[in-house]
Scaffold this motif. Structure first.
Motif, PDB file in Angstrom:
ATOM      1  N   ARG A  65      -2.829  35.419  17.737  1.00 52.56           N
ATOM      2  CA  ARG A  65      -3.830  36.431  18.072  1.00 52.56           C
ATOM      3  C   ARG A  65      -3.845  36.807  19.551  1.00 52.56           C
ATOM      4  N   GLU A 125       1.090  36.980  12.502  1.00 51.56           N
ATOM      5  CA  GLU A 125      -0.173  37.441  11.910  1.00 51.56           C
ATOM      6  C   GLU A 125      -0.106  37.790  10.423  1.00 51.56           C
ATOM      7  N   ASN A 129      -0.344  47.063  20.298  1.00 50.81           N
ATOM      8  CA  ASN A 129      -1.256  46.101  19.686  1.00 50.81           C
ATOM      9  C   ASN A 129      -0.571  44.743  19.495  1.00 50.81           C
TER      10      ASN A 129
END
Ligand SMILES: *[C@@H]1O[C@H](CO)[C@@H](O)[C@H](O)[C@H]1NC(C)=O
Ligand SMILES: *[C@@H]1O[C@H](CO)[C@@H](O)[C@H](O)[C@H]1NC(C)=O
Ligand SMILES: *[C@@H]1O[C@H](CO)[C@@H](O)[C@H](O)[C@H]1NC(C)=O
Ligand SMILES: *[C@@H]1O[C@H](CO)[C@@H](O)[C@H](O)[C@H]1NC(C)=O
Ligand SMILES: *[C@@H]1O[C@H](CO)[C@@H](O)[C@H](O)[C@H]1NC(C)=O
Ligand SMILES: *[C@@H]1O[C@H](CO)[C@@H](O)[C@H](O)[C@H]1NC(C)=O
Ligand SMILES: *[C@@H]1O[C@H](CO)[C@@H](O)[C@H](O)[C@H]1NC(C)=O
Ligand SMILES: *[C@@H]1O[C@H](CO)[C@@H](O)[C@H](O)[C@H]1NC(C)=O
Length: 515
Positions: free
Chosen positions: A113, A132, A69
């Motif tokens: 992102r 983030e 991720n």
């Protein structure tokens, strides 16, 4: 970047760790250690750097479940070689990470992102700094500005400010960070009223390539301020910004979308051209944007593409519908309208966040050339027949922002070079996993931008830096401006602030490392 819900669902990349490419001995702060640090891994970085970072920071490698991720990208063709991910828990950690990288000859790359689409990101190999965790949004007591940390996204900022009674400029797609688009200018729904995202940033807290923390604004490093406003990815790692905010005076936005058949193509583009000049020669500022797509929709037609346009108006239906009368008169096969709060209207494009293997080619233009648009339509249909596997996702895309806000600002005053341009267009398609159609997709993309550019004879091709893909035909001038002084100024600021070219992985002004 806006695209379609049909993009294949989110899928994390699994990248294998690889060796740091060796580079010659560098001068200055980027001096290599005498022993080899080539076998960089997360345990070593955690042991050496970890104790210096704030509580809550994370350091991990490819064997960590969060790695996929943390390294995934919206454009899955972007495959950086991320050897170690560092997630700082505080702004001050970023300088420490960069200094550590410099001392050990590790390359670093800041990621928020993951929406950077350009191929130059694939050249990266080293330590990725994921920001983030830095999500604070703090209103200043004067009610005129807010401090946004580097990891905030458009959606978070829109919602949080709305809750407190304010709005500001962000990119159009919620899942995208605020800073990524801003460093390249940043177009969005408030262009018409308040200008680009960057036009509203009054102060940047940054870390320079050598690990020095500075504040950048009109009275502190104002030369660098100019560069951060349009070419910022090349110059510094931002830790936070101070950004103008505006009291929310508009309760609801009016959204009206239409599907037109291809026989209306000429009428649609002529109507758009008239519309975009209808307010003292410009687009009505409160008609924030109209997004249009030409694409297949097999539920409506098997062999013809359709024109799908959505208009976003900052105000009540009655005002918007007065402006939309010429579009209502065209005759749509399907249309819908709805009035929503700003966060809800922004959420209408949230389907655009799903990732895919993208081929994109984009242009900027003053107005739509109806002849060129018909040629593009025909070219599109020919390719749809030729490449059924690409046709499912291929589309021509139109971003018709209101321009008054950003065109009121002197073009020389920022590195964003293309303020005179009124529309952004791109072709995009998703290449299915495992397909050998990448080259075909690139050719389709390139030919589309050629046809658009042939529709503006005598003008030089220009494109929006955030939509550059790294293709050979994208020149630095087309991205950063044709006026010779622009690239000269950028290069001289590069020499002053980043002499070792550490920030070179997003549409680099200087392509090769000078070290
Ligand atoms: C990480 O690198 C160090 C130094 O080269 C080595 O001793 C260690 O075994 C490596 N750890 C892993 C998990 O690969
Ligand atoms: C970090 O957290 C640990 C345990 O929660 C605490 O003992 C330590 O003092 C903290 N360190 C810092 C620098 O705040
Ligand atoms: C993946 O990262 C995003 C931020 O980019 C975060 O919002 C999301 O929760 C993460 N998903 C998982 C499964 O960790
Ligand atoms: C400009 O930046 C400097 C250095 O960070 C800071 O001291 C000063 O307060 C800033 N000025 C404004 C108006 O924000
Ligand atoms: C218009 O937008 C609505 C969402 O409000 C959506 O459900 C519909 O599919 C869209 N229709 C067209 C013609 O784009
Ligand atoms: C055009 O500009 C003039 C003067 O700047 C202004 O008075 C007028 O209202 C504007 N027209 C429209 C349609 O907004
Ligand atoms: C419109 O595009 C065509 C090519 O498609 C070109 O020949 C023509 O000159 C363009 N018209 C204008 C007004 O630029
Ligand atoms: C870091 O770089 C800046 C800009 O080039 C320079 O002014 C500063 O002196 C450098 N600091 C150190 C510690 O080298």
């Amino acid at each position: 970047m806006v695209s379609f819900k049909s993009f294949i669902a989110f899928y994390g990349l699994t990248l294998l760790p690889a060796l740091v490419t060796s580079s010659p001995i560098a001068s200055g702060y980027f001096a290599r250690k005498l022993f080899s640090r080539d076998n960089i891994n997360a345990s070593t970085v955690a042991a050496e750097l970890g104790p210096q970072l704030s509580n809550g920071s994370l350091i991990f490698g490819s064997n960590n479940p969060q790695y996929a991720n943390a390294t995934s990208r919206w454009n899955r063709f972007v495959r950086s070689d991320v050897q170690v991910v560092v997630e700082p828990a505080a702004e001050r950690d970023i300088a420490k990470i960069i200094k550590y990288c410099n001392e050990n000859s590790f390359e670093f790359l800041v990621r928020n992102r993951g929406h950077g689409i350009t191929s130059s990101l694939s050249a990266f190999s080293g330590i990725q700094i994921n920001v983030e965790k830095l999500q604070d949004i703090t209103l200043q007591p004067d009610g005129k500005t807010a401090v946004l940390q580097a990891g905030t996204s458009g959606g978070q900022v829109i919602q949080e400010l709305w809750n407190q009674g304010y709005v500001t400029t962000t990119g159009s797609t919620q899942c995208v960070g605020v800073l990524g688009p801003a460093l390249g200018g940043g177009h969005g729904r408030y262009n018409g009223l308040y200008g680009l995202v960057t036009d509203n940033i009054v102060h940047y807290n940054v870390v320079l390539a050598n690990g020095t923390e500075i504040g950048v604004n009109e009275t502190s490093h104002s030369d660098l301020l100019w560069a951060l406003q349009g070419a910022g990815h090349n110059f510094a790692a931002v830790t936070s910004i101070v950004k103008k905010i505006y009291p929310k005076e508009i309760d609801t936005w009016h959204f009206h979308n239409y599907t037109w058949t291809q026989d209306k193509l000429e009428t649609v583009f002529e109507t758009l051209n008239t519309f975009h000049k209808s307010y003292n020669g410009t687009t009505p500022p409160k008609m924030g944007v109209n997004f249009g797509a030409i694409r297949m929709d097999k539920s409506l037609s098997a062999d013809e593409a359709l024109l799908k346009w959505g208009f976003y108006y900052a105000g009540p239906a009655v005002e918007a519908e007065e402006l939309l009368k010429p579009f209502n008169a065209i005759g749509a096969v399907e249309e819908n309208m709805i009035d929503l709060s700003y966060p809800d209207v922004a959420a209408l494009t949230s389907g655009d966040c799903a990732s895919g293997n993208l081929a994109v080619s984009s242009v900027l233009t003053l107005e739509y050339n109806v002849t060129a648009e018909r040629a593009l339509y025909d070219h599109y249909i020919t390719n749809v027949a030729k490449y059924p596997d690409l046709a499912a996702t291929a589309y021509l895309w139109y971003e018709g922002y209101a321009t008054a806000g950003y065109q009121a600002i002197s073009p020389e005053s920022t590195a964003y070079p293309h303020r005179e341009e009124n529309h952004i267009m791109f072709f995009a398609t998703v290449v299915p996993d495992g397909s050998d159609l990448h080259d075909a997709a690139k050719t389709w993309a390139k030919e589309s931008s050629d046809i658009w550019n042939a529709g503006q004879p005598g003008r030089q091709p220009k494109l929006y830096v955030n939509y550059a893909m790294g293709y050979d035909f994208e020149t630095l001038e087309s991205i950063y401006g044709y006026e010779a002084w622009r690239l000269e100024r950028l290069r001289s600021l590069k020499a002053a602030y980043d002499p070792e070219n550490r920030f070179r992985f997003f549409v680099p002004i200087v392509s090769n490392s000078t070290s």
